[in-house]
Design a protein around this motif. Structure first.
Motif, PDB file in Angstrom:
ATOM      1  N   ALA A   1       8.203   3.964 -10.270  1.00  0.00           N
ATOM      2  CA  ALA A   1       9.058   4.964  -9.628  1.00  0.00           C
ATOM      3  C   ALA A   1       8.317   6.284  -9.445  1.00  0.00           C
ATOM      4  O   ALA A   1       8.419   6.931  -8.387  1.00  0.00           O
ATOM      5  CB  ALA A   1      10.324   5.168 -10.458  1.00  0.00           C
ATOM      6  N   LEU A   2       7.558   6.687 -10.458  1.00  0.00           N
ATOM      7  CA  LEU A   2       6.786   7.933 -10.350  1.00  0.00           C
ATOM      8  C   LEU A   2       5.748   7.831  -9.241  1.00  0.00           C
ATOM      9  O   LEU A   2       5.546   8.776  -8.461  1.00  0.00           O
ATOM     10  CB  LEU A   2       6.100   8.233 -11.689  1.00  0.00           C
ATOM     11  N   GLY A   3       5.095   6.689  -9.164  1.00  0.00           N
ATOM     12  CA  GLY A   3       4.081   6.492  -8.134  1.00  0.00           C
ATOM     13  C   GLY A   3       4.679   6.480  -6.744  1.00  0.00           C
ATOM     14  O   GLY A   3       4.110   7.053  -5.805  1.00  0.00           O
ATOM     15  N   ALA A   4       5.830   5.829  -6.595  1.00  0.00           N
ATOM     16  CA  ALA A   4       6.487   5.790  -5.277  1.00  0.00           C
ATOM     17  C   ALA A   4       6.842   7.193  -4.807  1.00  0.00           C
ATOM     18  O   ALA A   4       6.651   7.547  -3.631  1.00  0.00           O
ATOM     19  CB  ALA A   4       7.744   4.919  -5.364  1.00  0.00           C
ATOM     20  N   GLU A   5       7.341   8.018  -5.725  1.00  0.00           N
ATOM     21  CA  GLU A   5       7.711   9.389  -5.359  1.00  0.00           C
ATOM     22  C   GLU A   5       6.512  10.157  -4.824  1.00  0.00           C
ATOM     23  O   GLU A   5       6.615  10.875  -3.818  1.00  0.00           O
ATOM     24  CB  GLU A   5       8.296  10.096  -6.576  1.00  0.00           C
ATOM     25  N   GLU A   6       5.352  10.018  -5.473  1.00  0.00           N
ATOM     26  CA  GLU A   6       4.164  10.739  -5.038  1.00  0.00           C
ATOM     27  C   GLU A   6       3.587  10.169  -3.746  1.00  0.00           C
ATOM     28  O   GLU A   6       3.214  10.920  -2.829  1.00  0.00           O
ATOM     29  CB  GLU A   6       3.102  10.698  -6.146  1.00  0.00           C
ATOM     30  N   LEU A   7       3.506   8.853  -3.659  1.00  0.00           N
ATOM     31  CA  LEU A   7       2.861   8.233  -2.498  1.00  0.00           C
ATOM     32  C   LEU A   7       3.669   8.430  -1.223  1.00  0.00           C
ATOM     33  O   LEU A   7       3.091   8.658  -0.145  1.00  0.00           O
ATOM     34  CB  LEU A   7       2.650   6.736  -2.768  1.00  0.00           C
ATOM     35  N   LEU A   8       4.993   8.363  -1.319  1.00  0.00           N
ATOM     36  CA  LEU A   8       5.819   8.464  -0.125  1.00  0.00           C
ATOM     37  C   LEU A   8       5.824   9.875   0.459  1.00  0.00           C
ATOM     38  O   LEU A   8       6.270  10.076   1.602  1.00  0.00           O
ATOM     39  CB  LEU A   8       7.247   8.006  -0.435  1.00  0.00           C
ATOM     40  N   LYS A   9       5.322  10.858  -0.280  1.00  0.00           N
ATOM     41  CA  LYS A   9       5.180  12.207   0.269  1.00  0.00           C
ATOM     42  C   LYS A   9       4.144  12.241   1.382  1.00  0.00           C
ATOM     43  O   LYS A   9       4.110  13.200   2.175  1.00  0.00           O
ATOM     44  CB  LYS A   9       4.769  13.186  -0.834  1.00  0.00           C
ATOM     45  N   ASN A  10       3.278  11.216   1.454  1.00  0.00           N
ATOM     46  CA  ASN A  10       2.199  11.166   2.441  1.00  0.00           C
ATOM     47  C   ASN A  10       2.535  10.302   3.657  1.00  0.00           C
ATOM     48  O   ASN A  10       1.640   9.847   4.363  1.00  0.00           O
ATOM     49  CB  ASN A  10       0.933  10.625   1.771  1.00  0.00           C
ATOM     50  N   ASP A  11       3.832  10.088   3.873  1.00  0.00           N
ATOM     51  CA  ASP A  11       4.282   9.250   5.002  1.00  0.00           C
ATOM     52  C   ASP A  11       3.672   7.852   4.946  1.00  0.00           C
ATOM     53  O   ASP A  11       3.264   7.280   5.965  1.00  0.00           O
ATOM     54  CB  ASP A  11       3.940   9.916   6.346  1.00  0.00           C
ATOM     55  N   ILE A  12       3.606   7.309   3.762  1.00  0.00           N
ATOM     56  CA  ILE A  12       3.105   5.953   3.551  1.00  0.00           C
ATOM     57  C   ILE A  12       4.087   4.953   4.151  1.00  0.00           C
ATOM     58  O   ILE A  12       5.304   5.095   4.008  1.00  0.00           O
ATOM     59  CB  ILE A  12       2.927   5.688   2.040  1.00  0.00           C
ATOM     60  N   THR A  13       3.563   3.917   4.807  1.00  0.00           N
ATOM     61  CA  THR A  13       4.447   2.865   5.330  1.00  0.00           C
ATOM     62  C   THR A  13       4.482   1.640   4.430  1.00  0.00           C
ATOM     63  O   THR A  13       5.384   0.805   4.559  1.00  0.00           O
ATOM     64  CB  THR A  13       4.006   2.427   6.738  1.00  0.00           C
ATOM     65  N   ALA A  14       3.504   1.503   3.535  1.00  0.00           N
ATOM     66  CA  ALA A  14       3.475   0.359   2.631  1.00  0.00           C
ATOM     67  C   ALA A  14       2.823   0.774   1.316  1.00  0.00           C
ATOM     68  O   ALA A  14       1.892   1.588   1.305  1.00  0.00           O
ATOM     69  CB  ALA A  14       2.713  -0.811   3.247  1.00  0.00           C
ATOM     70  N   ILE A  15       3.310   0.199   0.220  1.00  0.00           N
ATOM     71  CA  ILE A  15       2.746   0.455  -1.097  1.00  0.00           C
ATOM     72  C   ILE A  15       2.258  -0.861  -1.684  1.00  0.00           C
ATOM     73  O   ILE A  15       3.025  -1.822  -1.801  1.00  0.00           O
ATOM     74  CB  ILE A  15       3.770   1.097  -2.050  1.00  0.00           C
ATOM     75  N   VAL A  16       0.973  -0.889  -2.055  1.00  0.00           N
ATOM     76  CA  VAL A  16       0.392  -2.043  -2.734  1.00  0.00           C
ATOM     77  C   VAL A  16       0.475  -1.780  -4.240  1.00  0.00           C
ATOM     78  O   VAL A  16      -0.159  -0.855  -4.742  1.00  0.00           O
ATOM     79  CB  VAL A  16      -1.077  -2.243  -2.326  1.00  0.00           C
ATOM     80  N   CYS A  17       1.257  -2.581  -4.927  1.00  0.00           N
ATOM     81  CA  CYS A  17       1.389  -2.442  -6.379  1.00  0.00           C
ATOM     82  C   CYS A  17       0.476  -3.463  -7.061  1.00  0.00           C
ATOM     83  O   CYS A  17       0.480  -4.640  -6.695  1.00  0.00           O
ATOM     84  CB  CYS A  17       2.822  -2.669  -6.811  1.00  0.00           C
ATOM     85  N   MET A  18      -0.263  -3.024  -8.064  1.00  0.00           N
ATOM     86  CA  MET A  18      -1.202  -3.924  -8.726  1.00  0.00           C
ATOM     87  C   MET A  18      -0.560  -4.845  -9.751  1.00  0.00           C
ATOM     88  O   MET A  18      -1.248  -5.670 -10.343  1.00  0.00           O
ATOM     89  CB  MET A  18      -2.336  -3.131  -9.360  1.00  0.00           C
ATOM     90  N   ASN A  19       0.737  -4.708  -9.975  1.00  0.00           N
ATOM     91  CA  ASN A  19       1.472  -5.750 -10.688  1.00  0.00           C
ATOM     92  C   ASN A  19       2.939  -5.679 -10.282  1.00  0.00           C
ATOM     93  O   ASN A  19       3.403  -4.715  -9.658  1.00  0.00           O
ATOM     94  CB  ASN A  19       1.278  -5.668 -12.207  1.00  0.00           C
ATOM     95  N   ASP A  20       3.687  -6.715 -10.623  1.00  0.00           N
ATOM     96  CA  ASP A  20       5.070  -6.825 -10.184  1.00  0.00           C
ATOM     97  C   ASP A  20       5.999  -5.894 -10.945  1.00  0.00           C
ATOM     98  O   ASP A  20       7.041  -5.488 -10.421  1.00  0.00           O
ATOM     99  CB  ASP A  20       5.553  -8.276 -10.347  1.00  0.00           C
ATOM    100  N   LEU A  21       5.648  -5.549 -12.192  1.00  0.00           N
ATOM    101  CA  LEU A  21       6.512  -4.645 -12.957  1.00  0.00           C
ATOM    102  C   LEU A  21       6.555  -3.266 -12.304  1.00  0.00           C
ATOM    103  O   LEU A  21       7.629  -2.660 -12.183  1.00  0.00           O
ATOM    104  CB  LEU A  21       6.015  -4.533 -14.399  1.00  0.00           C
ATOM    105  N   MET A  22       5.415  -2.754 -11.880  1.00  0.00           N
ATOM    106  CA  MET A  22       5.415  -1.452 -11.203  1.00  0.00           C
ATOM    107  C   MET A  22       6.118  -1.556  -9.857  1.00  0.00           C
ATOM    108  O   MET A  22       6.768  -0.601  -9.413  1.00  0.00           O
ATOM    109  CB  MET A  22       3.989  -0.939 -11.046  1.00  0.00           C
ATOM    110  N   ALA A  23       6.015  -2.707  -9.199  1.00  0.00           N
ATOM    111  CA  ALA A  23       6.755  -2.902  -7.950  1.00  0.00           C
ATOM    112  C   ALA A  23       8.259  -2.797  -8.203  1.00  0.00           C
ATOM    113  O   ALA A  23       9.007  -2.243  -7.388  1.00  0.00           O
ATOM    114  CB  ALA A  23       6.415  -4.260  -7.338  1.00  0.00           C
ATOM    115  N   GLY A  24       8.706  -3.316  -9.365  1.00  0.00           N
ATOM    116  CA  GLY A  24      10.112  -3.173  -9.728  1.00  0.00           C
ATOM    117  C   GLY A  24      10.508  -1.709  -9.854  1.00  0.00           C
ATOM    118  O   GLY A  24      11.620  -1.319  -9.483  1.00  0.00           O
ATOM    119  N   GLY A  25       9.594  -0.875 -10.365  1.00  0.00           N
ATOM    120  CA  GLY A  25       9.861   0.552 -10.437  1.00  0.00           C
ATOM    121  C   GLY A  25       9.971   1.190  -9.061  1.00  0.00           C
ATOM    122  O   GLY A  25      10.781   2.106  -8.841  1.00  0.00           O
TER     123      GLY A  25
END
Length: 348
Positions: free
Chosen positions: A237-261
């Protein structure tokens, strides 16, 4: 009861008793029946372990797991055991419980590991196991097996120090490359990366694959589009908040647990995964079955690693595969295509 006592009671030689027990054909059925009836009446149990020691083989494989609680361990262990059984070997399991005892604090503390590991190695040597499989809790260089350890050994899910033993690992570089190529094929160019711990070998390998795919596509790697987490759900969740500030269209998560966040963040901010932005994971853990939309992820070949580890070990035991140095065997990861990626090409 001993073989000699059974032989004396039946009026035969000890070797005749042994032939009867082992089903040899060079005795009469009458004698065989007499011996087997006597064995049943007296409760004699042949000492197969001692017999195998005399043959210089116990047909036993020792398996050491750093922690059975790690998500990756159970599949590796079960498939390794199944392959051993198919080849006529029994498996003895020892669980170090390193994560259960010390969580993430023991990685660089050799003393903690050796205090738990050394007695087990001595025990396996004492009972003359034919070989050893060491299952790492996470991918890293394994240097805890002594240089003078004479039992054939294979490392599963880790890299043997100086390639002293065969190592079976996932091909994370190719897995990361394939996942980034897939996102690029769906029209994504502004791709954020939610990494694991920066110095972790899995994270480094997957990042290398991502960068290679971007380089081939002529897209510069932007270090501002990477967020280093700790493999746990809250950092997603913390990573999504930071990354989406850059108009990201896709997020690659290095594991499924962080993807759940990341999914949690989307839900809390009225965003829809697969529509407002795309998400992919890595590992293909059970959690992916409970996410909506279903998560596209990269499957780790855990069962394949366990099976290959047993095969390599048995080849070493029987002498068909021995070397001074072994290059790690990398098994392919594969993408599990689901519903969490929006095809931007269809919107052009």
């Amino acid at each position: 009861m001993t073989v000699k006592e059974i032989a004396k009671m039946c009026g035969v030689s000890p070797s005749t008793v042994s032939n009867a027990v082992n089903g040899k054909a060079n005795i009469s059925e009458e004698t065989r029946k007499k011996i087997l009836d006597c064995i049943q009446q007296m409760g004699y149990q042949p000492n197969y372990f001692a017999a195998n020691i005399r043959k210089q083989s116990t047909k036993t494989i020792g398996i050491i797991a750093e922690d059975l609680g790690q998500f990756s361990t159970s599949d590796i262990l079960e498939s390794a055991m199944a392959r051993c059984e198919e080849q006529g070997y029994r498996a003895m399991i020892m669980n170090l419980r390193m994560y259960d005892k010390w969580e993430d604090t023991w990685y660089h503390d050799d003393q903690k590991l050796q205090n738990v590991l050394e007695p087990i190695l001595h025990e396996f040597q004492a009972i003359h196991v034919d070989g050893l499989i060491y299952i790492a809790g996470h991918g890293r260089t394994i240097n805890c097996i002594p240089d003078n350890f004479a039992i054939p050994t294979v490392i599963a899910y880790g890299w043997a120090d100086q390639n002293r033993f065969p190592s079976i690992v996932p091909d994370d570089v190719q897995g990361g490359y394939d996942m980034m190529k897939y996102l690029l094929s769906q029209g994504h160019k502004r791709i954020g990366i939610l990494s694991g711990v920066a110095d972790n070998l899995h994270a480094k390998a997957r990042l290398l694959g991502y960068q290679r795919a971007l380089f081939e596509a002529g897209i510069p790697f932007n270090p501002e589009w990477i967020y280093y987490g700790d493999w746990k759900k809250p950092t997603g969740a913390l990573g999504a908040e930071e990354l989406l500030k850059n108009d990201i269209t896709a997020i690659v998560c290095m594991n499924d647990l962080m993807a759940g966040g990341v999914y949690d963040y989307a839900h809390e901010h009225d965003l829809v995964v697969g529509k407002d932005f795309s998400v992919v994971g890595y590992d293909n853990q059970l959690v992916t079955e409970y996410l909506y939309p279903r998560l596209t992820t990269c499957h780790l070949p855990l069962r394949e690693i366990g099976c290959k580890a047993s095969e390599m070990l048995i080849q070493n035991i029987i002498g068909t595969e021995k070397a001074e140095s072994y290059e790690p065997i990398k098994l392919p990861c594969r993408i599990i295509y689901r519903d969490s990626v929006l095809n931007l090409n269809m919107n052009e």
